[in-house]
Design a protein around this motif. Structure first.
Motif, mmCIF file in Angstrom:
data_model
loop_
_atom_site.group_PDB
_atom_site.id
_atom_site.type_symbol
_atom_site.label_atom_id
_atom_site.label_comp_id
_atom_site.label_asym_id
_atom_site.label_seq_id
_atom_site.Cartn_x
_atom_site.Cartn_y
_atom_site.Cartn_z
ATOM 1 N N PHE A 66 105.342 49.582 24.269
ATOM 2 C CA PHE A 66 105.704 49.822 22.868
ATOM 3 C C PHE A 66 106.818 48.883 22.421
ATOM 4 N N ASP A 67 106.948 48.748 21.096
ATOM 5 C CA ASP A 67 107.988 47.902 20.510
ATOM 6 C C ASP A 67 109.205 48.698 20.058
ATOM 7 N N LYS A 68 109.249 49.980 20.369
ATOM 8 C CA LYS A 68 110.385 50.816 19.998
ATOM 9 C C LYS A 68 110.398 52.052 20.901
ATOM 10 N N PRO A 69 111.499 52.791 20.938
ATOM 11 C CA PRO A 69 111.498 54.050 21.694
ATOM 12 C C PRO A 69 110.406 54.972 21.150
ATOM 13 N N ILE A 70 109.734 55.648 22.058
ATOM 14 C CA ILE A 70 108.567 56.438 21.665
ATOM 15 C C ILE A 70 108.652 57.823 22.304
ATOM 16 N N THR A 71 108.070 58.817 21.653
ATOM 17 C CA THR A 71 108.074 60.158 22.235
ATOM 18 C C THR A 71 107.255 60.163 23.525
ATOM 19 N N TYR A 72 107.653 61.016 24.424
ATOM 20 C CA TYR A 72 106.950 61.032 25.708
ATOM 21 C C TYR A 72 105.495 61.466 25.549
ATOM 22 N N ARG A 73 105.185 62.212 24.492
ATOM 23 C CA ARG A 73 103.792 62.618 24.270
ATOM 24 C C ARG A 73 102.916 61.394 23.979
ATOM 25 N N LYS A 74 103.420 60.485 23.133
ATOM 26 C CA LYS A 74 102.656 59.272 22.829
ATOM 27 C C LYS A 74 102.591 58.349 24.043
ATOM 28 N N TRP A 75 103.668 58.322 24.803
ATOM 29 C CA TRP A 75 103.703 57.493 26.013
ATOM 30 C C TRP A 75 102.620 57.938 26.992
ATOM 31 N N LEU A 76 102.478 59.234 27.164
ATOM 32 C CA LEU A 76 101.424 59.748 28.035
ATOM 33 C C LEU A 76 100.043 59.466 27.457
ATOM 34 N N LEU A 77 99.913 59.618 26.159
ATOM 35 C CA LEU A 77 98.610 59.518 25.511
ATOM 36 C C LEU A 77 97.994 58.131 25.664
ATOM 37 N N VAL A 78 98.815 57.064 25.562
ATOM 38 C CA VAL A 78 98.266 55.703 25.601
ATOM 39 C C VAL A 78 97.789 55.307 26.991
ATOM 40 N N GLN A 79 98.096 56.121 27.985
ATOM 41 C CA GLN A 79 97.662 55.801 29.346
ATOM 42 C C GLN A 79 96.258 56.332 29.646
ATOM 43 N N ASN A 80 95.659 56.950 28.634
ATOM 44 C CA ASN A 80 94.221 57.259 28.639
ATOM 45 C C ASN A 80 93.756 58.033 29.869
ATOM 46 N N CYS A 81 94.502 59.055 30.204
ATOM 47 C CA CYS A 81 94.101 59.891 31.330
ATOM 48 C C CYS A 81 94.579 61.317 31.068
ATOM 49 N N LYS A 82 93.719 62.111 30.474
ATOM 50 C CA LYS A 82 94.100 63.474 30.131
ATOM 51 C C LYS A 82 94.290 64.356 31.364
ATOM 52 N N ALA A 83 93.810 63.892 32.509
ATOM 53 C CA ALA A 83 93.934 64.683 33.734
ATOM 54 C C ALA A 83 95.164 64.287 34.550
ATOM 55 N N SER A 84 96.065 63.492 33.976
ATOM 56 C CA SER A 84 97.231 63.039 34.729
ATOM 57 C C SER A 84 98.267 64.152 34.891
ATOM 58 N N TYR A 85 99.215 63.899 35.779
ATOM 59 C CA TYR A 85 100.308 64.827 36.058
ATOM 60 C C TYR A 85 101.625 64.099 35.819
ATOM 61 N N TYR A 86 102.542 64.730 35.085
ATOM 62 C CA TYR A 86 103.797 64.050 34.780
ATOM 63 C C TYR A 86 104.977 64.935 35.148
ATOM 64 N N THR A 87 106.129 64.269 35.287
ATOM 65 C CA THR A 87 107.359 65.002 35.588
ATOM 66 C C THR A 87 108.551 64.195 35.114
ATOM 67 N N PHE A 88 109.705 64.841 35.049
ATOM 68 C CA PHE A 88 110.975 64.186 34.753
ATOM 69 C C PHE A 88 111.866 64.315 35.985
ATOM 70 N N LEU A 89 112.538 63.218 36.346
ATOM 71 C CA LEU A 89 113.453 63.239 37.484
ATOM 72 C C LEU A 89 114.707 62.437 37.167
ATOM 73 N N ASN A 90 115.763 62.692 37.911
ATOM 74 C CA ASN A 90 116.985 61.917 37.762
ATOM 75 C C ASN A 90 116.699 60.440 37.969
ATOM 76 N N SER A 91 117.467 59.613 37.285
ATOM 77 C CA SER A 91 117.230 58.165 37.319
ATOM 78 C C SER A 91 117.463 57.560 38.691
ATOM 79 N N GLU A 92 118.203 58.249 39.564
ATOM 80 C CA GLU A 92 118.482 57.702 40.893
ATOM 81 C C GLU A 92 117.238 57.552 41.749
#
Length: 330
Positions: free
Chosen positions: A158-184
């Motif tokens: 993307f050319d700007k900060p984007i919501t995580y929902r759109k970020w997931l959506l463009v990866q074209n895999c509705k069956a994916s699994y996501y998570t949030f973790l510390n940056s370390e």
């Protein structure tokens, strides 16, 4: 802060309409618990993170995209290395952040070959599309038009900060699994080549467990354990070499492939160049000597030895550049 946590929890639940599944990969396993305790990493909670000013987030994104020297135009791989470098820059700018990880079904089970998929805007990949087993990028909390949201900083998509929902959506895999973790956390363990400890074999007459090393040819299904960029990974320059691979491959694209890509008389050469440099698995098997299940044709390597050697020198120079940048960021 409790309100922030509740709001973000609601945001995560709202993604159900997109079908991706949220997975809790908090460090519950022994490996992650030990790492977290030894390195002082807190268990991930949204309340750890400050809500950043949106304009400050935009400025940081623009810096990363335009001034950080990170190559975002070769998205074939090394997202974890880009995310690690971006995290270093964000820490320098005192921007509170974490990472979002998205995993294809092929990373979660033996019984699926489905991967994340994005278009190849450069027409560089041999298949015309880019497939990932996973993708990761830095993420911040910010208010956009007065509404709190989770924004992903990913100039490769993307050319700007984007919501995580759109970020997931463009990866074209509705069956994916996501998570949030510390940056370390830098990357995760896969089962191929891993050691398995069968502690259930312990009894009164057995003083050691049965250690089994799983074969390297097994699929790279993740174990659920993450690790930091530390120890031998630092001394072996995993991040620096990954960034250099991207720099080198994109330079090859602009200098060698792009001038001939639409020339019908060069169609066979274009095809061979895409095989050698448009597939990151092939690039890394050549320049990092990573083992690959799909062996390159030795005749193809010999045919293009001169140009492969030329770009090996470029890879070495770019690695040195990133060694210096990482040292400065520390």
């Amino acid at each position: 802060m409790k309100t922030v946590s509740n709001l973000i929890a609601c945001l995560a639940l709202s993604l159900s309409v997109y079908s991706q599944t949220y997975m809790d990969f908090k460090p519950k396993h022994l490996v992650n618990v030990v790492i977290a305790q030894n390195e002082g990493i807190p268990i991930f909670t949204y309340s750890q993170f400050k809500i950043e000013d949106y304009q400050k987030v935009v400025e940081a994104f623009n810096f990363l995209k335009n001034s950080s020297k990170i190559q975002f135009n070769y998205p074939q791989d090394n997202c974890h290395n880009r995310a690690e470098i971006m995290s270093m820059f964000l820490k320098k700018k005192n921007i509170s952040h974490f990472k979002i990880w998205n995993f294809a079904p092929s990373k979660m089970t033996f019984f699926s070959s489905q991967m994340l998929e994005v278009p190849d805007k450069n027409n560089f990949s041999p298949t015309g599309k880019i497939h990932w087993g996973f993708h990761v990028a830095p993420t911040v909390l910010a208010k956009v038009n007065g509404k709190l949201d989770t924004l992903v900083l990913d100039p490769s998509l993307f050319d700007k900060p984007i919501t995580y929902r759109k970020w997931l959506l463009v990866q074209n895999c509705k069956a994916s699994y996501y998570t949030f973790l510390n940056s370390e956390y830098y990357l995760f363990y896969s089962i191929n080549g891993s050691f398995v400890h069968d502690y259930e074999d312990y009894d009164q007459n057995c003083t050691t467990d049965n250690d089994i090393q799983l074969p390297n040819y097994l699929p790279k299904v993740m174990t659920g354990d993450f690790y930091m960029y530390s120890g031998s990974r630092v001394t072996q320059q995993w991040v620096e070499k990954g960034m250099a691979i991207n720099d080198m491959a994109y330079q090859f694209y602009t200098s060698e492939l792009l001038p001939i890509i639409n020339d019908p008389s060069k169609a066979e050469l274009v095809k061979e160049y895409k095989i050698l440099f448009g597939s990151v698995n092939n690039v890394e098997s050549i320049y990092l000597e990573y083992p690959s299940k799909c062996k390159l044709d030795p005749d193809l390597l010999e045919k293009h030895k001169a140009i492969l050697d030329k770009y090996r020198e470029i890879f070495i120079r770019q690695t040195s550049k990133w060694v210096q940048i990482v040292q400065e960021l520390h």
